[in-house]
Design an enzyme around this catalytic site. Structure first.
Site, PDB file in Angstrom:
ATOM      1  N   LYS A  83      -6.275  -1.877  -1.507  1.00  0.00           N
ATOM      2  CA  LYS A  83      -7.362  -2.013  -0.314  1.00  0.00           C
ATOM      3  C   LYS A  83      -8.077  -3.196   0.036  1.00  0.00           C
ATOM      4  O   LYS A  83      -8.019  -3.472   1.046  1.00  0.00           O
ATOM      5  CB  LYS A  83      -8.453  -0.901  -0.550  1.00  0.00           C
ATOM      6  CG  LYS A  83      -7.917   0.586  -0.546  1.00  0.00           C
ATOM      7  CD  LYS A  83      -8.358   1.013   0.727  1.00  0.00           C
ATOM      8  CE  LYS A  83      -7.497   2.268   1.188  1.00  0.00           C
ATOM      9  NZ  LYS A  83      -8.046   3.432   1.793  1.00  0.00           N
ATOM     10  N   TYR A  88       0.890  -1.123  -0.181  1.00  0.00           N
ATOM     11  CA  TYR A  88       0.058  -0.032  -0.202  1.00  0.00           C
ATOM     12  C   TYR A  88       0.849   1.184  -0.034  1.00  0.00           C
ATOM     13  O   TYR A  88       2.003   1.304  -0.824  1.00  0.00           O
ATOM     14  CB  TYR A  88      -1.106  -0.163   1.197  1.00  0.00           C
ATOM     15  CG  TYR A  88      -2.293   0.665   0.858  1.00  0.00           C
ATOM     16  CD1 TYR A  88      -3.010   0.370  -0.389  1.00  0.00           C
ATOM     17  CD2 TYR A  88      -2.646   1.865   1.283  1.00  0.00           C
ATOM     18  CE1 TYR A  88      -4.208   1.192  -0.998  1.00  0.00           C
ATOM     19  CE2 TYR A  88      -3.656   2.787   0.802  1.00  0.00           C
ATOM     20  CZ  TYR A  88      -4.418   2.209  -0.300  1.00  0.00           C
ATOM     21  OH  TYR A  88      -5.449   3.239  -0.829  1.00  0.00           O
ATOM     22  N   GLU A 119     -13.763   4.830  -3.389  1.00  0.00           N
ATOM     23  CA  GLU A 119     -12.384   5.004  -3.043  1.00  0.00           C
ATOM     24  C   GLU A 119     -11.761   6.169  -4.101  1.00  0.00           C
ATOM     25  O   GLU A 119     -11.699   5.905  -5.338  1.00  0.00           O
ATOM     26  CB  GLU A 119     -11.509   3.771  -3.122  1.00  0.00           C
ATOM     27  CG  GLU A 119     -10.002   3.915  -2.707  1.00  0.00           C
ATOM     28  CD  GLU A 119     -10.134   3.944  -1.216  1.00  0.00           C
ATOM     29  OE1 GLU A 119     -10.967   3.329  -0.543  1.00  0.00           O
ATOM     30  OE2 GLU A 119      -9.231   4.605  -0.927  1.00  0.00           O
ATOM     31  N   ASP A 120     -11.150   7.104  -3.619  1.00  0.00           N
ATOM     32  CA  ASP A 120     -10.248   8.156  -4.494  1.00  0.00           C
ATOM     33  C   ASP A 120     -11.097   8.655  -5.466  1.00  0.00           C
ATOM     34  O   ASP A 120     -10.626   8.961  -6.674  1.00  0.00           O
ATOM     35  CB  ASP A 120      -9.001   7.489  -4.916  1.00  0.00           C
ATOM     36  CG  ASP A 120      -7.903   7.407  -3.755  1.00  0.00           C
ATOM     37  OD1 ASP A 120      -8.157   7.776  -2.569  1.00  0.00           O
ATOM     38  OD2 ASP A 120      -6.806   6.923  -4.014  1.00  0.00           O
ATOM     39  N   ASP A 138     -14.216   5.733   2.040  1.00  0.00           N
ATOM     40  CA  ASP A 138     -13.191   5.693   2.926  1.00  0.00           C
ATOM     41  C   ASP A 138     -12.398   7.014   3.092  1.00  0.00           C
ATOM     42  O   ASP A 138     -11.973   7.195   4.166  1.00  0.00           O
ATOM     43  CB  ASP A 138     -12.234   4.445   2.467  1.00  0.00           C
ATOM     44  CG  ASP A 138     -11.071   4.096   3.625  1.00  0.00           C
ATOM     45  OD1 ASP A 138     -11.754   4.060   4.805  1.00  0.00           O
ATOM     46  OD2 ASP A 138     -10.013   4.097   3.062  1.00  0.00           O
ATOM     47  N   ASP A 139     -12.177   7.628   1.960  1.00  0.00           N
ATOM     48  CA  ASP A 139     -11.490   8.778   2.183  1.00  0.00           C
ATOM     49  C   ASP A 139     -12.201   9.920   2.859  1.00  0.00           C
ATOM     50  O   ASP A 139     -11.617  10.590   3.582  1.00  0.00           O
ATOM     51  CB  ASP A 139     -11.476   9.503   0.884  1.00  0.00           C
ATOM     52  CG  ASP A 139     -10.643   8.669  -0.197  1.00  0.00           C
ATOM     53  OD1 ASP A 139      -9.694   8.207   0.175  1.00  0.00           O
ATOM     54  OD2 ASP A 139     -11.369   8.258  -1.125  1.00  0.00           O
ATOM     55  N   ASN A 195      -0.564  11.814   1.485  1.00  0.00           N
ATOM     56  CA  ASN A 195       0.106  10.802   1.024  1.00  0.00           C
ATOM     57  C   ASN A 195       0.181  10.985  -0.522  1.00  0.00           C
ATOM     58  O   ASN A 195      -0.435  12.012  -1.253  1.00  0.00           O
ATOM     59  CB  ASN A 195      -1.035   9.559   0.879  1.00  0.00           C
ATOM     60  CG  ASN A 195      -1.336   9.198   2.301  1.00  0.00           C
ATOM     61  OD1 ASN A 195      -0.477   9.056   3.039  1.00  0.00           O
ATOM     62  ND2 ASN A 195      -2.472   8.656   2.475  1.00  0.00           N
ATOM     63  N   ARG A 198      -8.722  11.080  -8.203  1.00  0.00           N
ATOM     64  CA  ARG A 198      -7.770  11.646  -7.035  1.00  0.00           C
ATOM     65  C   ARG A 198      -7.261  10.338  -6.400  1.00  0.00           C
ATOM     66  O   ARG A 198      -7.571  10.003  -5.304  1.00  0.00           O
ATOM     67  CB  ARG A 198      -8.640  12.335  -6.393  1.00  0.00           C
ATOM     68  CG  ARG A 198      -8.149  13.449  -5.560  1.00  0.00           C
ATOM     69  CD  ARG A 198      -8.027  13.338  -3.906  1.00  0.00           C
ATOM     70  NE  ARG A 198      -7.521  11.998  -3.476  1.00  0.00           N
ATOM     71  CZ  ARG A 198      -7.982  11.268  -2.187  1.00  0.00           C
ATOM     72  NH1 ARG A 198      -8.763  11.757  -1.595  1.00  0.00           N
ATOM     73  NH2 ARG A 198      -7.366  10.210  -2.072  1.00  0.00           N
TER      74      ARG A 198
HETATM   75  P1  NAD Z   1      -8.881  17.490  -1.747  1.00  0.00           P
HETATM   76  O1  NAD Z   1      -8.272  17.864  -2.987  1.00  0.00           O
HETATM   77  O2  NAD Z   1     -10.219  17.196  -1.530  1.00  0.00           O
HETATM   78  O3  NAD Z   1      -8.767  18.495  -0.562  1.00  0.00           O
HETATM   79  C1  NAD Z   1      -7.376  19.250  -0.605  1.00  0.00           C
HETATM   80  C2  NAD Z   1      -7.417  20.334   0.166  1.00  0.00           C
HETATM   81  O4  NAD Z   1      -6.279  21.098   0.326  1.00  0.00           O
HETATM   82  C3  NAD Z   1      -8.318  21.553  -0.611  1.00  0.00           C
HETATM   83  O5  NAD Z   1      -9.315  22.134   0.271  1.00  0.00           O
HETATM   84  C4  NAD Z   1      -7.302  22.573  -1.283  1.00  0.00           C
HETATM   85  O6  NAD Z   1      -7.577  23.798  -1.530  1.00  0.00           O
HETATM   86  C5  NAD Z   1      -6.427  22.626   0.151  1.00  0.00           C
HETATM   87  N1  NAD Z   1      -5.056  22.796  -0.471  1.00  0.00           N
HETATM   88  C6  NAD Z   1      -4.203  22.206  -1.359  1.00  0.00           C
HETATM   89  N2  NAD Z   1      -2.921  22.634  -1.368  1.00  0.00           N
HETATM   90  C7  NAD Z   1      -2.634  23.753  -0.217  1.00  0.00           C
HETATM   91  C8  NAD Z   1      -1.970  24.543   0.299  1.00  0.00           C
HETATM   92  N3  NAD Z   1      -0.711  24.393  -0.326  1.00  0.00           N
HETATM   93  N4  NAD Z   1      -2.119  25.161   1.391  1.00  0.00           N
HETATM   94  C9  NAD Z   1      -3.450  25.193   1.897  1.00  0.00           C
HETATM   95  N5  NAD Z   1      -4.475  24.336   1.625  1.00  0.00           N
HETATM   96  C10 NAD Z   1      -4.187  23.610   0.332  1.00  0.00           C
HETATM   97  O7  NAD Z   1      -8.123  16.265  -1.329  1.00  0.00           O
HETATM   98  P2  NAD Z   1      -8.500  15.173  -0.228  1.00  0.00           P
HETATM   99  O8  NAD Z   1      -9.488  13.924  -0.553  1.00  0.00           O
HETATM  100  O9  NAD Z   1      -9.343  15.743   1.020  1.00  0.00           O
HETATM  101  O10 NAD Z   1      -6.997  14.544   0.318  1.00  0.00           O
HETATM  102  C11 NAD Z   1      -6.192  15.494   0.672  1.00  0.00           C
HETATM  103  C12 NAD Z   1      -4.850  14.564   1.239  1.00  0.00           C
HETATM  104  O11 NAD Z   1      -5.308  13.796   2.353  1.00  0.00           O
HETATM  105  C13 NAD Z   1      -4.338  13.577   0.071  1.00  0.00           C
HETATM  106  O12 NAD Z   1      -2.987  13.638   0.073  1.00  0.00           O
HETATM  107  C14 NAD Z   1      -4.645  12.319   0.691  1.00  0.00           C
HETATM  108  O13 NAD Z   1      -3.766  11.321   0.113  1.00  0.00           O
HETATM  109  C15 NAD Z   1      -4.563  12.304   2.011  1.00  0.00           C
HETATM  110  N6  NAD Z   1      -5.352  11.407   2.828  1.00  0.00           N
HETATM  111  C16 NAD Z   1      -4.881  10.556   3.788  1.00  0.00           C
HETATM  112  C17 NAD Z   1      -5.513   9.700   4.644  1.00  0.00           C
HETATM  113  C18 NAD Z   1      -4.773   8.943   5.813  1.00  0.00           C
HETATM  114  O14 NAD Z   1      -3.641   9.145   5.915  1.00  0.00           O
HETATM  115  N7  NAD Z   1      -5.416   8.323   6.449  1.00  0.00           N
HETATM  116  C19 NAD Z   1      -6.709   9.608   4.342  1.00  0.00           C
HETATM  117  C20 NAD Z   1      -7.329  10.130   3.284  1.00  0.00           C
HETATM  118  C21 NAD Z   1      -6.631  11.188   2.661  1.00  0.00           C
END
Ligand code: NAD
Length: 535
Positions: free
Chosen positions: A163, A92, A234-235, A257-258, A396, A145
């Site tokens: 997953k 993963y 997912e994603d 899941d996200d 991530n 995404r």
């Molecule tokens: P998304 O694209 O929906 O949201 C990203 C947000 O961040 C948006 O609001 C954007 O405006 C903001 N953003 C982007 N660049 C920025 C910056 N430089 N400064 C401030 N804000 C900024 O994405 P998402 O689905 O919410 O996922 C975001 C991240 O979280 C991904 O990298 C994903 O891999 C990670 N994630 C981690 C886990 C985990 O570790 N358990 C779970 C889910 C998602």
């Protein structure tokens, strides 16, 4: 008729390869098809692990494990389960991100189910081509995404495959009952479309009605063919993620899941952090950087948790603040999405760093997909207002993390309690070993999924996600906390998943979210239901 000979060796569910005994070799037409010696499964695991370690890089390790999954299910899962901490980053995140980027170039064996706009009107019939009928869990993506890597089109298939491997290894869902699905609606990633080797539908993404209709046909086909199945979205890109969840949550057993898995795992970390900081959960203020699906999902569940701890909805919402690239999200800001509105408070907008010193959050959660957004000033600002600042850098893969574990510890003089999305190694700081926690959704979704399936739940709600989070937080030991670790060791993941499955299933019965009655021996039944890869 039971398979024999070469056919048996090619059946990944039944193959034991060199572990077939002499008697089995005689009875099953295997004589001459295997070298003489009979290996135990333990010997096979050792051989595989040694070979995996000899590979040059993690992508080669990923591919070697992928091939093993195709040859021998049980050996694959035994290798993973005996070496969880070593293998998880390979099967993963972060390796799966790299594997997805190069999916079309690395492709050797098909796995999973692909749907494109050309399949419209035929999805139900096509699904019958899948060789198993008893499907219990589907993980589906449209690849728009992938992790924090953006639109990877059909290359995103690595995610549902990965997953589901975790559903089996961690939650004990039989791999034969899992179906990875790529809803390949095209890609807006021009570089991919122009890549001669790209394997996906090489057109810009379909959108609007055409997109909605294709997804709808898929969901309805799945519901008809596999009643009671758990469908995990997912994603998907955030607006679609919310749209699909809201559209289907009352039509089929599904969750995102996200949004929801991330929420539950993050809440567990926040609950556990109180055991280190000594703060009361109900008093916490939480600041988010990033206002997408991950961060908003966490906030929504934190709101429910704060309300469970006695706050009114209004009070709970006030504790949760969001910043993005334009600073603090406030009422009246243009372009806010619907899911942001409850958190846009009646304040003046200020830049992110100023918001930390003004609002003095206890916990800072980054989910931006933008690497390095927690710089030294951010961590120092959090340390100024907290004895033990709690920092979640969830983005991530590793390259996208808001900061590294080492940065969080050194910029806070070893005080930070740090959680990341992708794994980081322990850090030696001033003679102390500090251990980052990995807020991996895999702590939650396998156990949650098992609990939902066993109890034949009709749906997923916040109470179930809260219960899963509380159960996970309860599994963190004093020893973990002493090292600053907010999650239990992955070595205990089966036990953790079992505990979550039991708690979730119990609550499903209690809340009447099922037509079934609670069996007296629920705990045993769940344990017995968990796939065991031993021969
Ligand atoms: P998304 O694209 O929906 O949201 C990203 C947000 O961040 C948006 O609001 C954007 O405006 C903001 N953003 C982007 N660049 C920025 C910056 N430089 N400064 C401030 N804000 C900024 O994405 P998402 O689905 O919410 O996922 C975001 C991240 O979280 C991904 O990298 C994903 O891999 C990670 N994630 C981690 C886990 C985990 O570790 N358990 C779970 C889910 C998602």
């Amino acid at each position: 008729m039971a398979k024999k000979g070469i056919d048996l060796l090619r059946d990944r569910r039944k193959n034991k390869s060199t572990a077939f005994t002499r008697e089995e070799r005689n009875a099953l037409g295997l004589r001459g098809l295997l070298p003489y010696a009979v290996s135990s499964q333990k010997m096979q695991v050792d051989r595989i692990v040694t070979n995996i370690r000899r590979q040059d890089d993690d992508i080669d390790r990923y591919l070697a494990l992928f091939q093993l999954m195709h040859r021998n299910d049980r050996l694959y899962y035994q290798v993973i389960m005996e070496n969880i901490e070593e293998m998880l980053p390979i099967i993963y995140t972060p390796t799966v991100g790299e594997a997805c980027k190069r999916f079309s170039h690395l492709f050797s064996l098909p796995k999973g189910f692909y749907i494109t706009p050309e399949d419209k009107g035929q999805i139900y019939e096509m699904l019958k081509n899948w060789n198993h009928r008893d499907i219990k869990v589907i993980v589906a993506t449209d690849g728009e995404r992938i992790l924090g890597l953006g639109d990877l089109g059909a290359n995103g298939m690595g995610i549902p495959i990965g997953k589901l491997a975790l559903y089996t290894a961690f939650g004990g869902i039989d791999p034969g009952k899992c179906l990875p699905v790529m809803i390949d609606v095209g890609t807006n990633n021009k570089e991919l479309r122009e890549d001669m080797l790209y394997l996906g539908y090489p057109h810009p993404r379909i959108t609007g009605e055409a997109y909605d209709e294709l997804i709808d046909e898929f969901v309805m086909a799945v519901k008809k063919l596999y009643p009671g199945v758990l469908l995990q979205f997912e994603d998907f890109l955030t607006p679609n993620a919310y749209k699909l969840l809201n559209r289907y949550k009352n039509k089929i057993l599904c969750f995102n899941d996200d949004i929801q898995g991330t929420a539950s795992v993050a809440l567990a970390g926040v609950l556990a952090s109180c055991k280190i900081t000594g703060k009361e959960f109900k008093d916490l203020k939480v600041m988010f950087l990033g206002a997408g699906s991950a961060a908003t999902g966490i906030a929504d569940l934190l709101k429910s948790a704060l309300m469970k701890h006695g706050l009114s909805e209004k009070e709970a919402l006030k504790r949760l603040n969001f910043c993005d690239i334009d600073g603090l999200l406030v009422k009246g800001r243009k372009g806010l999405m619907e899911h942001n509105l409850p958190y846009a408070h009646d304040m003046n907008s200020i830049p992110f760093k100023e918001a930390i010193s003004t609002l003095e959050p206890d916990v800072l959660i980054g989910a931006t997909g933008s690497g390095g957004t927690f710089d030294q000033e951010v961590i120092e600002a959090m340390s100024k207002v907290n004895e033990r600042p709690v920092i979640f850098a969830l983005s991530n893969p590793t390259s996208k993390a808001e900061c590294t574990a080492e940065q969080a510890y050194s910029w806070s003089d070893g005080k930070a309690i740090f959680v990341s999305g992708s794994p980081f190694n322990p850090v030696e700081y001033k003679g102390k070993t500090l251990v980052p926690g990995q807020g991996n959704n895999a702590y939650i979704f396998p156990g949650l999924g098992m609990g939902l399936l066993v109890s034949k739940a009709k749906g997923v709600n916040d109470q179930l996600l809260l219960a899963a989070a509380e159960t996970l937080a309860d599994q963190v030991t004093e020893e973990d906390l002493a090292q600053g670790k907010l999650y239990p060791s992955l070595k205990n993941i089966r036990q953790v998943s079992h505990a979550i499955a039991c708690r979730v299933a119990n609550l499903v019965y209690e809340l009447g979210l099922t037509r079934k009655r609670r069996p007296t021996n629920l705990e045993d039944r769940i344990r017995k239901n968990m796939y065991d890869p031993k021969y």
